[in-house]
Write a protein that holds these residues in place. Structure first.
Motif, PDB file in Angstrom:
ATOM      1  N   LYS A   8      11.453  -1.408   5.936  1.00  0.00           N
ATOM      2  CA  LYS A   8      11.513  -0.001   5.545  1.00  0.00           C
ATOM      3  C   LYS A   8      12.432   0.831   6.444  1.00  0.00           C
ATOM      4  O   LYS A   8      12.914   1.878   6.033  1.00  0.00           O
ATOM      5  CB  LYS A   8      10.119   0.614   5.494  1.00  0.00           C
ATOM      6  CG  LYS A   8       9.416   0.708   6.830  1.00  0.00           C
ATOM      7  CD  LYS A   8       8.010   1.246   6.655  1.00  0.00           C
ATOM      8  CE  LYS A   8       7.254   1.227   7.971  1.00  0.00           C
ATOM      9  NZ  LYS A   8       5.850   1.597   7.764  1.00  0.00           N
ATOM     10  N   PRO A  13      16.390   3.255   0.061  1.00  0.00           N
ATOM     11  CA  PRO A  13      15.312   3.628  -0.864  1.00  0.00           C
ATOM     12  C   PRO A  13      15.870   3.994  -2.238  1.00  0.00           C
ATOM     13  O   PRO A  13      17.024   4.419  -2.361  1.00  0.00           O
ATOM     14  CB  PRO A  13      14.673   4.840  -0.188  1.00  0.00           C
ATOM     15  CG  PRO A  13      15.706   5.382   0.723  1.00  0.00           C
ATOM     16  CD  PRO A  13      16.621   4.251   1.090  1.00  0.00           C
ATOM     17  N   ALA A 109       8.155  -6.939   1.260  1.00  0.00           N
ATOM     18  CA  ALA A 109       7.365  -5.723   1.433  1.00  0.00           C
ATOM     19  C   ALA A 109       8.030  -4.815   2.462  1.00  0.00           C
ATOM     20  O   ALA A 109       8.736  -5.299   3.362  1.00  0.00           O
ATOM     21  CB  ALA A 109       5.961  -6.089   1.901  1.00  0.00           C
ATOM     22  N   PRO A 110       7.821  -3.513   2.356  1.00  0.00           N
ATOM     23  CA  PRO A 110       8.431  -2.572   3.312  1.00  0.00           C
ATOM     24  C   PRO A 110       8.038  -2.833   4.763  1.00  0.00           C
ATOM     25  O   PRO A 110       8.815  -2.566   5.673  1.00  0.00           O
ATOM     26  CB  PRO A 110       7.916  -1.202   2.856  1.00  0.00           C
ATOM     27  CG  PRO A 110       7.415  -1.389   1.478  1.00  0.00           C
ATOM     28  CD  PRO A 110       7.031  -2.828   1.341  1.00  0.00           C
ATOM     29  N   ASP A 111       6.833  -3.367   4.992  1.00  0.00           N
ATOM     30  CA  ASP A 111       6.348  -3.576   6.360  1.00  0.00           C
ATOM     31  C   ASP A 111       6.674  -4.963   6.916  1.00  0.00           C
ATOM     32  O   ASP A 111       6.187  -5.328   7.984  1.00  0.00           O
ATOM     33  CB  ASP A 111       4.843  -3.329   6.419  1.00  0.00           C
ATOM     34  CG  ASP A 111       4.510  -1.864   6.180  1.00  0.00           C
ATOM     35  OD1 ASP A 111       5.311  -1.002   6.582  1.00  0.00           O
ATOM     36  OD2 ASP A 111       3.452  -1.586   5.582  1.00  0.00           O
ATOM     37  N   ILE A 132       9.370  -4.158  -2.615  1.00  0.00           N
ATOM     38  CA  ILE A 132       8.339  -3.665  -3.525  1.00  0.00           C
ATOM     39  C   ILE A 132       7.089  -3.258  -2.748  1.00  0.00           C
ATOM     40  O   ILE A 132       6.812  -3.790  -1.682  1.00  0.00           O
ATOM     41  CB  ILE A 132       7.969  -4.718  -4.596  1.00  0.00           C
ATOM     42  CG1 ILE A 132       7.462  -6.009  -3.964  1.00  0.00           C
ATOM     43  CG2 ILE A 132       9.160  -4.997  -5.508  1.00  0.00           C
ATOM     44  CD1 ILE A 132       6.884  -7.014  -4.954  1.00  0.00           C
ATOM     45  N   ASP A 133       6.351  -2.293  -3.317  1.00  0.00           N
ATOM     46  CA  ASP A 133       5.116  -1.846  -2.687  1.00  0.00           C
ATOM     47  C   ASP A 133       3.946  -2.718  -3.140  1.00  0.00           C
ATOM     48  O   ASP A 133       4.137  -3.702  -3.865  1.00  0.00           O
ATOM     49  CB  ASP A 133       4.862  -0.360  -2.975  1.00  0.00           C
ATOM     50  CG  ASP A 133       4.651  -0.058  -4.454  1.00  0.00           C
ATOM     51  OD1 ASP A 133       4.411  -0.997  -5.256  1.00  0.00           O
ATOM     52  OD2 ASP A 133       4.726   1.132  -4.812  1.00  0.00           O
ATOM     53  N   ASN A 134       2.733  -2.343  -2.745  1.00  0.00           N
ATOM     54  CA  ASN A 134       1.541  -3.138  -3.069  1.00  0.00           C
ATOM     55  C   ASN A 134       1.272  -3.241  -4.566  1.00  0.00           C
ATOM     56  O   ASN A 134       0.605  -4.162  -5.013  1.00  0.00           O
ATOM     57  CB  ASN A 134       0.304  -2.553  -2.374  1.00  0.00           C
ATOM     58  CG  ASN A 134       0.392  -2.707  -0.872  1.00  0.00           C
ATOM     59  OD1 ASN A 134       1.111  -3.567  -0.362  1.00  0.00           O
ATOM     60  ND2 ASN A 134      -0.316  -1.857  -0.155  1.00  0.00           N
ATOM     61  N   GLN A 135       1.750  -2.276  -5.345  1.00  0.00           N
ATOM     62  CA  GLN A 135       1.558  -2.293  -6.790  1.00  0.00           C
ATOM     63  C   GLN A 135       2.697  -3.019  -7.514  1.00  0.00           C
ATOM     64  O   GLN A 135       2.753  -3.047  -8.729  1.00  0.00           O
ATOM     65  CB  GLN A 135       1.441  -0.862  -7.349  1.00  0.00           C
ATOM     66  CG  GLN A 135       0.155  -0.150  -6.971  1.00  0.00           C
ATOM     67  CD  GLN A 135       0.141   0.319  -5.526  1.00  0.00           C
ATOM     68  OE1 GLN A 135       1.147   0.796  -5.014  1.00  0.00           O
ATOM     69  NE2 GLN A 135      -0.986   0.161  -4.867  1.00  0.00           N
ATOM     70  N   GLN A 137       5.855  -2.122  -7.423  1.00  0.00           N
ATOM     71  CA  GLN A 137       6.895  -1.170  -7.811  1.00  0.00           C
ATOM     72  C   GLN A 137       8.072  -1.257  -6.844  1.00  0.00           C
ATOM     73  O   GLN A 137       7.886  -1.374  -5.631  1.00  0.00           O
ATOM     74  CB  GLN A 137       6.347   0.259  -7.791  1.00  0.00           C
ATOM     75  CG  GLN A 137       5.241   0.514  -8.795  1.00  0.00           C
ATOM     76  CD  GLN A 137       5.738   0.478 -10.216  1.00  0.00           C
ATOM     77  OE1 GLN A 137       6.717   1.108 -10.570  1.00  0.00           O
ATOM     78  NE2 GLN A 137       5.061  -0.305 -11.041  1.00  0.00           N
ATOM     79  N   VAL A 139      10.689  -0.043  -4.426  1.00  0.00           N
ATOM     80  CA  VAL A 139      10.812   1.125  -3.546  1.00  0.00           C
ATOM     81  C   VAL A 139      12.132   1.132  -2.783  1.00  0.00           C
ATOM     82  O   VAL A 139      12.492   2.127  -2.174  1.00  0.00           O
ATOM     83  CB  VAL A 139       9.626   1.225  -2.550  1.00  0.00           C
ATOM     84  CG1 VAL A 139       8.329   1.487  -3.300  1.00  0.00           C
ATOM     85  CG2 VAL A 139       9.517  -0.009  -1.675  1.00  0.00           C
TER      86      VAL A 139
END
Length: 173
Positions: A8, A13, A109-111, A132-135, A137, A139
């Protein structure tokens, strides 16, 4: 590269995207306009379903490689699966993004630590990773160029220009 950097911290973004039903011409326009070499393909729900890159588009220019076969007593026996030819034809002749894209891309993942993302890029021979985020999507996107920028800023030595100019030896100028 510093382990404290996360995806991230370096990702772009809200990247430019296309849909599977878009024309390949749309991709070419986005690549040229935004000075990028690839972009994520998302469905109507914003889920990543593929990536399309310059390499996918250049694939269209390759000559079609027919599968090896044996002709025995008037029958053909293919030594390679015919589906490989079918995929090649679809990619070469496709006019829609879904025909040309690389489906099911590796995502991060961003993290995730940057070192792990870099390792994915090297191992899987990819230049970009959708974030992608947890859902699920989209990002952002992180590219090799993003990682190289981080390396450049991290490894650039701070030099005192005034000190350097005075400490250089006289070379007989």
């Amino acid at each position: 590269m510093d382990q404290t950097y996360l995806v991230k911290d370096l990702m772009t973004p809200n990247p430019v995207t296309v849909k599977p039903s878009d024309l390949v011409e749309t991709v070419l326009q986005h690549l040229e306009k935004n000075h990028i070499s690839g972009l994520p393909v998302v469905d109507d729900d914003g889920k990543v379903v593929g990536v399309i890159s310059e390499a996918d588009l250049l694939f269209r220019e390759r000559p079609i490689k027919l599968p090896l076969y044996l002709n025995f007593l008037g029958s053909f026996f293919y030594l390679e699966p015919p589906r490989k030819l079918k995929q090649q034809l679809r990619k070469t002749l496709g006019v829609l993004v879904q025909d040309v894209m690389t489906a099911n891309p590796i995502t991060v993942a961003p993290d995730m630590p940057i070192a792990k993302a870099a390792n994915f890029m090297i191992e899987k021979r990819v230049n970009r990773l959708p974030v992608i985020d947890n859902q699920g999507q989209l990002v952002g996107i992180i590219t090799r160029e993003d990682l190289l920028k981080a390396l450049r800023t991290e490894s650039a030595p701070e030099v005192d220009v005034a000190y350097t100019q005075h400490s250089l030896p006289d070379l007989g100028r």
